[in-house]
Scaffold this motif. Structure first.
Motif, PDB file in Angstrom:
ATOM      1  N   ASN A 365      46.657   4.418 -30.214  1.00 12.44           N
ATOM      2  CA  ASN A 365      45.710   5.536 -30.124  1.00 12.44           C
ATOM      3  C   ASN A 365      46.405   6.840 -30.480  1.00 12.44           C
ATOM      4  N   VAL A 366      45.766   7.629 -31.344  1.00 13.84           N
ATOM      5  CA  VAL A 366      46.209   8.996 -31.579  1.00 13.84           C
ATOM      6  C   VAL A 366      45.148   9.921 -30.999  1.00 13.84           C
ATOM      7  N   VAL A 367      45.550  10.675 -29.979  1.00 15.30           N
ATOM      8  CA  VAL A 367      44.658  11.640 -29.345  1.00 15.30           C
ATOM      9  C   VAL A 367      45.071  13.024 -29.826  1.00 15.30           C
ATOM     10  N   MET A 368      44.103  13.803 -30.303  1.00 13.92           N
ATOM     11  CA  MET A 368      44.449  15.081 -30.926  1.00 13.92           C
ATOM     12  C   MET A 368      43.639  16.234 -30.368  1.00 13.92           C
ATOM     13  N   ASP A 369      44.259  17.377 -30.387  1.00 16.04           N
ATOM     14  CA  ASP A 369      43.559  18.615 -30.093  1.00 16.04           C
ATOM     15  C   ASP A 369      42.752  18.986 -31.335  1.00 16.04           C
ATOM     16  N   THR A 511      40.941   9.883 -31.166  1.00 16.34           N
ATOM     17  CA  THR A 511      40.171  10.573 -30.128  1.00 16.34           C
ATOM     18  C   THR A 511      40.471  12.065 -30.216  1.00 16.34           C
ATOM     19  N   MET A 512      39.428  12.893 -30.098  1.00 16.00           N
ATOM     20  CA  MET A 512      39.621  14.340 -30.087  1.00 16.00           C
ATOM     21  C   MET A 512      39.290  14.880 -28.697  1.00 16.00           C
ATOM     22  N   LEU A 513      40.228  15.619 -28.120  1.00 16.44           N
ATOM     23  CA  LEU A 513      40.028  16.278 -26.832  1.00 16.44           C
ATOM     24  C   LEU A 513      40.174  17.779 -27.036  1.00 16.44           C
ATOM     25  N   SER A 514      39.206  18.551 -26.575  1.00 12.45           N
ATOM     26  CA  SER A 514      39.263  19.987 -26.811  1.00 12.45           C
ATOM     27  C   SER A 514      38.584  20.748 -25.679  1.00 12.45           C
ATOM     28  N   GLY A 515      39.072  21.936 -25.433  1.00 12.60           N
ATOM     29  CA  GLY A 515      38.426  22.825 -24.474  1.00 12.60           C
ATOM     30  C   GLY A 515      37.293  23.603 -25.109  1.00 12.60           C
ATOM     31  N   ASP A 516      37.124  23.433 -26.420  1.00 14.98           N
ATOM     32  CA  ASP A 516      36.064  24.125 -27.145  1.00 14.98           C
ATOM     33  C   ASP A 516      34.703  23.523 -26.806  1.00 14.98           C
ATOM     34  N   LYS A 517      33.646  24.203 -27.241  1.00  9.14           N
ATOM     35  CA  LYS A 517      32.280  23.738 -26.992  1.00  9.14           C
ATOM     36  C   LYS A 517      32.071  22.307 -27.458  1.00  9.14           C
ATOM     37  N   THR A 519      29.458  20.898 -28.674  1.00  7.69           N
ATOM     38  CA  THR A 519      28.746  20.793 -29.959  1.00  7.69           C
ATOM     39  C   THR A 519      29.688  21.010 -31.136  1.00  7.69           C
ATOM     40  N   VAL A 520      30.632  21.953 -30.971  1.00  2.93           N
ATOM     41  CA  VAL A 520      31.602  22.215 -32.041  1.00  2.93           C
ATOM     42  C   VAL A 520      32.507  20.996 -32.222  1.00  2.93           C
ATOM     43  N   VAL A 521      33.000  20.461 -31.115  1.00  2.00           N
ATOM     44  CA  VAL A 521      33.898  19.303 -31.157  1.00  2.00           C
ATOM     45  C   VAL A 521      33.191  18.100 -31.778  1.00  2.00           C
ATOM     46  N   LYS A 522      31.940  17.873 -31.391  1.00  2.00           N
ATOM     47  CA  LYS A 522      31.167  16.748 -31.934  1.00  2.00           C
ATOM     48  C   LYS A 522      30.924  16.932 -33.429  1.00  2.00           C
ATOM     49  N   PHE A 523      30.633  18.170 -33.839  1.00  2.00           N
ATOM     50  CA  PHE A 523      30.394  18.467 -35.253  1.00  2.00           C
ATOM     51  C   PHE A 523      31.625  18.117 -36.099  1.00  2.00           C
ATOM     52  N   VAL A 524      32.824  18.575 -35.639  1.00  2.00           N
ATOM     53  CA  VAL A 524      34.072  18.311 -36.374  1.00  2.00           C
ATOM     54  C   VAL A 524      34.382  16.813 -36.381  1.00  2.00           C
ATOM     55  N   ALA A 525      34.231  16.157 -35.215  1.00  2.00           N
ATOM     56  CA  ALA A 525      34.544  14.731 -35.103  1.00  2.00           C
ATOM     57  C   ALA A 525      33.630  13.889 -35.975  1.00  2.00           C
ATOM     58  N   ASP A 526      32.331  14.194 -35.983  1.00  5.79           N
ATOM     59  CA  ASP A 526      31.373  13.438 -36.808  1.00  5.79           C
ATOM     60  C   ASP A 526      31.675  13.606 -38.292  1.00  5.79           C
ATOM     61  N   LYS A 527      32.048  14.821 -38.675  1.00  9.31           N
ATOM     62  CA  LYS A 527      32.337  15.093 -40.087  1.00  9.31           C
ATOM     63  C   LYS A 527      33.565  14.321 -40.570  1.00  9.31           C
ATOM     64  N   ARG A 532      36.170   8.923 -31.124  1.00  9.03           N
ATOM     65  CA  ARG A 532      35.630   9.486 -29.882  1.00  9.03           C
ATOM     66  C   ARG A 532      35.983  10.960 -29.816  1.00  9.03           C
ATOM     67  N   ALA A 533      35.088  11.774 -29.238  1.00  6.27           N
ATOM     68  CA  ALA A 533      35.346  13.206 -29.136  1.00  6.27           C
ATOM     69  C   ALA A 533      34.790  13.730 -27.822  1.00  6.27           C
ATOM     70  N   PHE A 534      35.555  14.588 -27.161  1.00  6.47           N
ATOM     71  CA  PHE A 534      35.137  15.175 -25.892  1.00  6.47           C
ATOM     72  C   PHE A 534      35.451  16.664 -25.919  1.00  6.47           C
ATOM     73  N   GLY A 535      34.433  17.487 -25.624  1.00  7.90           N
ATOM     74  CA  GLY A 535      34.611  18.933 -25.593  1.00  7.90           C
ATOM     75  C   GLY A 535      34.431  19.483 -24.195  1.00  7.90           C
ATOM     76  N   ASP A 536      34.501  20.816 -24.079  1.00  7.77           N
ATOM     77  CA  ASP A 536      34.341  21.506 -22.797  1.00  7.77           C
ATOM     78  C   ASP A 536      35.322  20.984 -21.743  1.00  7.77           C
ATOM     79  N   LEU A 537      36.540  20.653 -22.160  1.00  8.30           N
ATOM     80  CA  LEU A 537      37.514  20.053 -21.235  1.00  8.30           C
ATOM     81  C   LEU A 537      38.489  21.091 -20.701  1.00  8.30           C
ATOM     82  N   LEU A 538      38.734  21.014 -19.409  1.00  8.97           N
ATOM     83  CA  LEU A 538      39.820  21.775 -18.802  1.00  8.97           C
ATOM     84  C   LEU A 538      41.114  20.967 -18.968  1.00  8.97           C
TER      85      LEU A 538
END
Length: 667
Positions: A365-369, A511-517, A519-527, A532-538
């Motif tokens: 697994n590569v998990v990325m910001d 997998t993308m993990l981000s503290g960003d919104k 919707t933004v994270v999902k948009f980038v991940a889908d493109k 897998r993508a998760f946003g709004d993360l602390l």
């Protein structure tokens, strides 16, 4: 237990293992070349160094060929008895006596069963039973093999040192507008360096000229010109391309980024891969077992063979000893990992240990910001949507003043949009709330700048549905009232799509993990096609997600900036930092540093790890396979010393050539 190094009167290391002997030979050769280099050209003194290594073997080979010619092809009656024995002893001495000496040194240091002892017993035993040509030939080929191994290790070390140690010895500084050439290590912080087109920068500094283009290939592995403007950082090793430039020194010579990079790579082999550690332990157990088996082959047949001949069974035991020498494994495996570290460095990827090559080779697994990893991290303000009841210009000045307390790319975007503050904003009780944003008091009233979770945290009411807006939103509240939001957009890196495609081709989950919104994270991940993508993360949410992946017994590499995500980096199997040139902390915290901001280096690093591991296991399989076959033949009396030489020196040389192959690969 690690052996303590001891030295002779000339300061040369007294060797206990074959690997130490090879490294000692490399150091001796490099010292000689450095000494001679003051008076000779590089090519000439390199040749002298090689010739010195081969000289004992050349003398031995010449005397051996003459002896064989007298034995077989030239008819005479005088080359017999003691004269013949003395001649073969003279042929043996240049290559044999150093090995015998190393064997006694090893025994004195507590390492009785060394490769040196195996070769000493085998060749002295061959002399004892009258097999003089074979005794000399075995030791001769062993010595030649050692020389080739020394050259291979030297080449690997030189390639890395030449690649990275790009610092010029001298620089031109301006002393009262007068150019003065001084040693780079003597230049003090604050000095002004004048850099002509084609010259390399010797120290890190700040560009004083309006604009300059540099070749940063020594640092990043990329030859594409890197254009810097006034006030930006330029680094030691960069080559000025076009115009005369001036640079103000900001870092001491030994503290430059290039110095740290060189130190990391040169120290990388101190952290051994599990395979290396296993082979070392294996050799310590394997070698004494082989010695006792050889004794058994020689003596046990007395009880089982009708017509036992001591000379015949001793010969079989000696053949067995030569075959069993673990040289191919002890040298070629570390050399393979060293080659992998060097290949990565040449492509702008720093491994802090060969153990991380092994780990990346089996990563699942590569998990990325998101920001700065898969996107440019260069934000630009697209729209300001403030409530009309507030003075937009005044609120923006406050936001700009507060954001100036942060180094986040969002803060830079706001500053570029607003410009320098016209008024001096009185900020009090400034606080950064991780995962939320910034808070301060202005004129006795609370100012909040961050995401909408910050608004929720402080009970600020707002009347918009921000969940459907794709872009990054910066919410603003002042005096307990919702002011509005700023829309900021980031762009996806040009090689981000290629990165994800290559990771999937390597059967690595993304997998993308981000503290960003979200919707933004999902948009980038889908493109990009990220799994897998998760946003709004602390920060603690990211840790939780990593733990969920690791709970499935899957290996994880985390890719980020190596600073803000320190807990996640610590939890992952391999922490990969992007843009290592930008941050000292990044170089300190990550296991692997990608020196430019290109995410395509992530699959490249994994591929280098896989190729290194493949070559290492090819060597292990080849060495064990050939040795096992010839060992059985030797014990059965079907293999002679000549086959034994191939099984030892031949296999070692082939394994070494295979190990250095990775240094020339393109990834």
């Amino acid at each position: 237990m690690e052996h303590q190094h001891t030295y002779d009167a000339q300061g040369r290391q007294l060797c206990c293992t074959r690997e130490e002997k090879i490294n000692s030979n490399v150091e001796t050769m490099e010292h000689q070349l450095d000494h001679d280099g003051h008076n000779h050209s590089h090519d000439h003194h390199s040749g002298d160094g090689w010739f010195g290594l081969f000289l004992p073997a050349i003398i031995s080979l010449t005397l051996l060929l003459v002896a064989i010619a007298l034995d077989i092809w030239i008819s005479q009656d005088w080359f017999t008895g003691w004269l013949r024995i003395i001649w073969y002893v003279l042929a043996y001495a240049p290559v044999g006596f150093p090995v015998i000496k190393d064997a006694f040194r090893s025994i004195a240091r507590g390492d009785v069963f060394s490769e040196f002892l195996l070769m000493t017993i085998a060749t002295v035993g061959a002399f004892a039973i009258g097999e003089y040509p074979e005794a000399v030939a075995v030791m001769l080929f062993y010595a030649v093999g050692e020389v080739f191994q020394t050259l291979a290790v030297s080449r690997a070390k030189t390639n890395i040192k030449t690649l990275l140690d790009q610092r010029p010895d001298e620089v031109t500084i301006l002393n009262g507008n007068q150019p003065q050439i001084v040693r780079a290590e003597h230049v003090s912080i604050g000095s002004i360096i004048r850099l002509k087109p084609g010259e390399k920068l010797g120290l890190d500094g700040e560009l004083l000229s309006e604009k300059a283009s540099f070749n940063a290939a020594a640092l990043t592995g990329e030859s594409k010109p890197d254009t810097r403007t006034k006030g930006e950082t330029v680094l030691a090793g960069m080559i000025n391309l076009h115009t005369v430039s001036q640079v103000k020194v900001t870092t001491a010579y030994t503290d430059s980024k290039l110095s740290k990079i060189l130190e990391i790579v040169q120290n990388a082999t101190s952290q051994k891969a599990p395979t290396e550690l296993f082979i070392r332990k294996f050799a310590k157990i394997y070698t004494p077992i082989v010695v006792f088996l050889a004794i058994a082959i020689c003596l046990l047949p007395i009880a089982f063979v009708d017509h036992y001949e001591f000379k015949e069974w001793l010969y079989r035991a000696l053949v067995f000893l030569v075959i069993s020498c673990p040289c191919a494994l002890v040298i070629s495996i570390p050399l393979g990992y060293f080659g992998g570290v060097g290949a990565a460095s040449r492509n702008g990827i720093l491994f802090k240990g060969s153990n991380f090559l092994d780990t990346l080779a089996r990563i699942q697994n590569v998990v990325m910001d998101k920001t700065g990893t898969m996107t440019e991290g260069v934000f630009a303000v697209q729209e300001v949507a403030f409530n009309e009841t507030f003075n937009q210009a005044e609120i923006l000045q406050m936001v700009n003043a507060l954001e100036s307390q942060s180094s986040h790319p969002v803060a830079t975007a706001i500053h570029q949009y607003v410009g320098d503050s016209v008024t001096n904003i009185p900020l009090e009780k400034t606080e950064e709330i991780a995962g939320y944003g910034l808070k301060a008091n202005v004129n006795g009233k609370e100012l909040l700048v961050g995401n909408f979770k910050l608004m929720d945290k402080f009970g600020i009411a707002y009347d918009i549905d921000h969940s459907n807006i794709v872009y990054t939103l910066i919410a603003v509240a002042y005096d307990k009232q919702f002011v509005g939001y700023i829309i900021i957009a980031d762009s996806i890196k040009e090689d981000a799509q290629e990165t994800i495609d290559k990771l999937h081709s390597l059967e690595v989950k993304t997998t993308m993990l981000s503290g960003d919104k979200g919707t933004v994270v999902k948009f980038v991940a889908d493109k990009l096609g990220i799994d897998r993508a998760f946003g709004d993360l602390l920060p603690e949410d990211k840790v939780k997600k990593i733990k969920e992946i690791k709970a499935k017994n899957e290996t994880v590499a985390f890719v980020g900036d190596g600073v803000n995500d320190a807990p996640v980096v610590a939890l992952s199997d391999v922490g990969i930092a992007m843009g290592g040139l930008g941050s000292d902390a990044t170089i300190e915290t990550a296991d692997v540093v990608i020196q430019d901001d290109k995410p395509s280096k992530i699959p490249m690093a994994i591929n280098i790890g896989k190729q290194t591991k493949k070559i290492v296991w090819q060597n292990i399989g080849w060495a064990f396979g050939v040795k096992a076959i010839v060992l059985i033949l030797g014990a059965g009396g079907l293999a002679t010393m000549w086959e034994a030489v191939f099984a030892d020196v031949g296999v070692a040389l082939i394994a070494i050539l295979n190990a250095v192959r990775i240094q020339g690969m393109k990834f």
